[in-house]
Design a protein around this motif. Structure first.
Motif, PDB file in Angstrom:
ATOM      1  N   LEU A 119       0.819  -1.220   0.000  1.00 55.68           N
ATOM      2  CA  LEU A 119       0.000   0.000   0.000  1.00 55.68           C
ATOM      3  C   LEU A 119       0.850   1.266   0.000  1.00 55.68           C
ATOM      4  O   LEU A 119       0.375   2.342  -0.366  1.00 55.68           O
ATOM      5  N   ASP A 126      -2.771   8.341  -5.266  1.00 54.07           N
ATOM      6  CA  ASP A 126      -3.724   7.313  -4.808  1.00 54.07           C
ATOM      7  C   ASP A 126      -4.016   7.425  -3.318  1.00 54.07           C
ATOM      8  O   ASP A 126      -4.906   6.741  -2.814  1.00 54.07           O
ATOM      9  N   ARG A 127      -3.272   8.273  -2.619  1.00 53.28           N
ATOM     10  CA  ARG A 127      -3.409   8.352  -1.164  1.00 53.28           C
ATOM     11  C   ARG A 127      -3.984   9.703  -0.755  1.00 53.28           C
ATOM     12  O   ARG A 127      -3.630  10.735  -1.313  1.00 53.28           O
ATOM     13  N   THR A 129      -5.267  12.030   2.803  1.00 53.47           N
ATOM     14  CA  THR A 129      -5.325  12.186   4.250  1.00 53.47           C
ATOM     15  C   THR A 129      -6.616  12.903   4.631  1.00 53.47           C
ATOM     16  O   THR A 129      -6.957  13.923   4.044  1.00 53.47           O
ATOM     17  N   ARG A 156      -9.075   4.746  -3.484  1.00 55.75           N
ATOM     18  CA  ARG A 156      -8.042   5.598  -2.899  1.00 55.75           C
ATOM     19  C   ARG A 156      -7.696   5.031  -1.517  1.00 55.75           C
ATOM     20  O   ARG A 156      -8.529   4.407  -0.859  1.00 55.75           O
ATOM     21  N   ILE A 157      -6.473   5.266  -1.077  1.00 51.70           N
ATOM     22  CA  ILE A 157      -5.989   4.774   0.212  1.00 51.70           C
ATOM     23  C   ILE A 157      -5.982   5.930   1.196  1.00 51.70           C
ATOM     24  O   ILE A 157      -5.407   6.989   0.915  1.00 51.70           O
ATOM     25  N   VAL A 159      -4.788   7.754   4.508  1.00 54.63           N
ATOM     26  CA  VAL A 159      -3.590   7.785   5.346  1.00 54.63           C
ATOM     27  C   VAL A 159      -3.832   8.742   6.502  1.00 54.63           C
ATOM     28  O   VAL A 159      -4.342   9.846   6.303  1.00 54.63           O
ATOM     29  N   THR A 181      -6.502   1.445   4.508  1.00 57.15           N
ATOM     30  CA  THR A 181      -5.954   2.576   5.243  1.00 57.15           C
ATOM     31  C   THR A 181      -4.511   2.295   5.644  1.00 57.15           C
ATOM     32  O   THR A 181      -4.096   1.149   5.784  1.00 57.15           O
ATOM     33  N   ILE A 182      -3.781   3.376   5.828  1.00 58.01           N
ATOM     34  CA  ILE A 182      -2.430   3.322   6.384  1.00 58.01           C
ATOM     35  C   ILE A 182      -2.432   4.189   7.633  1.00 58.01           C
ATOM     36  O   ILE A 182      -2.777   5.369   7.574  1.00 58.01           O
TER      37      ILE A 182
END
Length: 202
Positions: A119, A126-127, A129, A156-157, A159, A181-182
């Motif tokens: 990820l 792609d990320r 917040t 989308r990821i 963060v 998620t990260i």
């Protein structure tokens, strides 16, 4: 008598040790590591030779600050982390976030990871917040749920940290939507902070 550098055979272990010795964003250590790599940085800490990119005064200060921390206890701590099921990424690994190179000598020496390291390697675009107040209102939580759900549907990821309020809500709603998620844990990946979010972070 053997010293600690005799036990360090690879770049990964050297960077793990440096991450436990040097403060994050330490400009002197960062300059040396970016110039010669982790294993050579440890060797230079333990020698009387000149240090690339540091003048004699800087090198003396650098050795005085970090030299006493260079001990076998650091190796033991690294083994303990790996026993917790944590693994590491260094800049030569496939999943290392390439965008960190923008930080130059300020980039981390190593990243500790638990979960899907893949990820971290995609494009920054792609990320996303989602962050906000720890004392989130109902409206704030509602907006967060909508954003997290919509962004997850777009693959989308999300963060963020794992704190109370909007950050925790962003993770919860993303996971509920089947997204990814990260969680970035500044206090250390072995620390579930806040402790009441331990299950969420796990």
């Amino acid at each position: 008598m053997a010293n600690v550098t005799d036990y360090v055979r690879d770049e990964r272990m050297a960077r793990i040790m440096l991450s436990m010795m040097a403060a994050p964003d330490d400009p002197m250590t960062g300059k040396v590591v970016s110039s010669v790599g982790g294993t050579e940085t440890l060797r230079l800490l333990d020698s009387d030779h000149g240090v690339p990119l540091l003048n004699n005064t800087e090198a003396k200060v650098w050795r005085a600050r970090l030299g006493p921390l260079l001990g076998l206890g650091v190796l033991t701590r690294a083994d303990e982390y790996e026993e917790l099921g944590l693994h590491t990424l260094i800049p030569t690994d496939d999943y290392w976030p390439k965008s960190l190179s923008d930080l130059g000598p300020r980039q981390p020496y190593v990243l500790w990871v638990h979960g899907a390291a893949s990820l971290l390697s995609g494009p920054v675009s792609d990320r996303v917040t989602i962050t906000g107040s720890r004392a989130a209102t109902h409206y704030g939580e509602h907006v967060t749920s909508s954003l997290a759900t919509d962004l997850s549907s777009e693959e989308r990821i999300i963060v963020g940290g794992g704190d109370y309020g909007i950050e925790g809500a962003a993770h919860r709603w993303t996971l509920a939507a089947g997204g990814h998620t990260i969680a970035v844990l500044a206090g250390g990946i072995d620390q579930r902070y806040p402790s009441s979010h331990a299950a969420l972070l796990d």
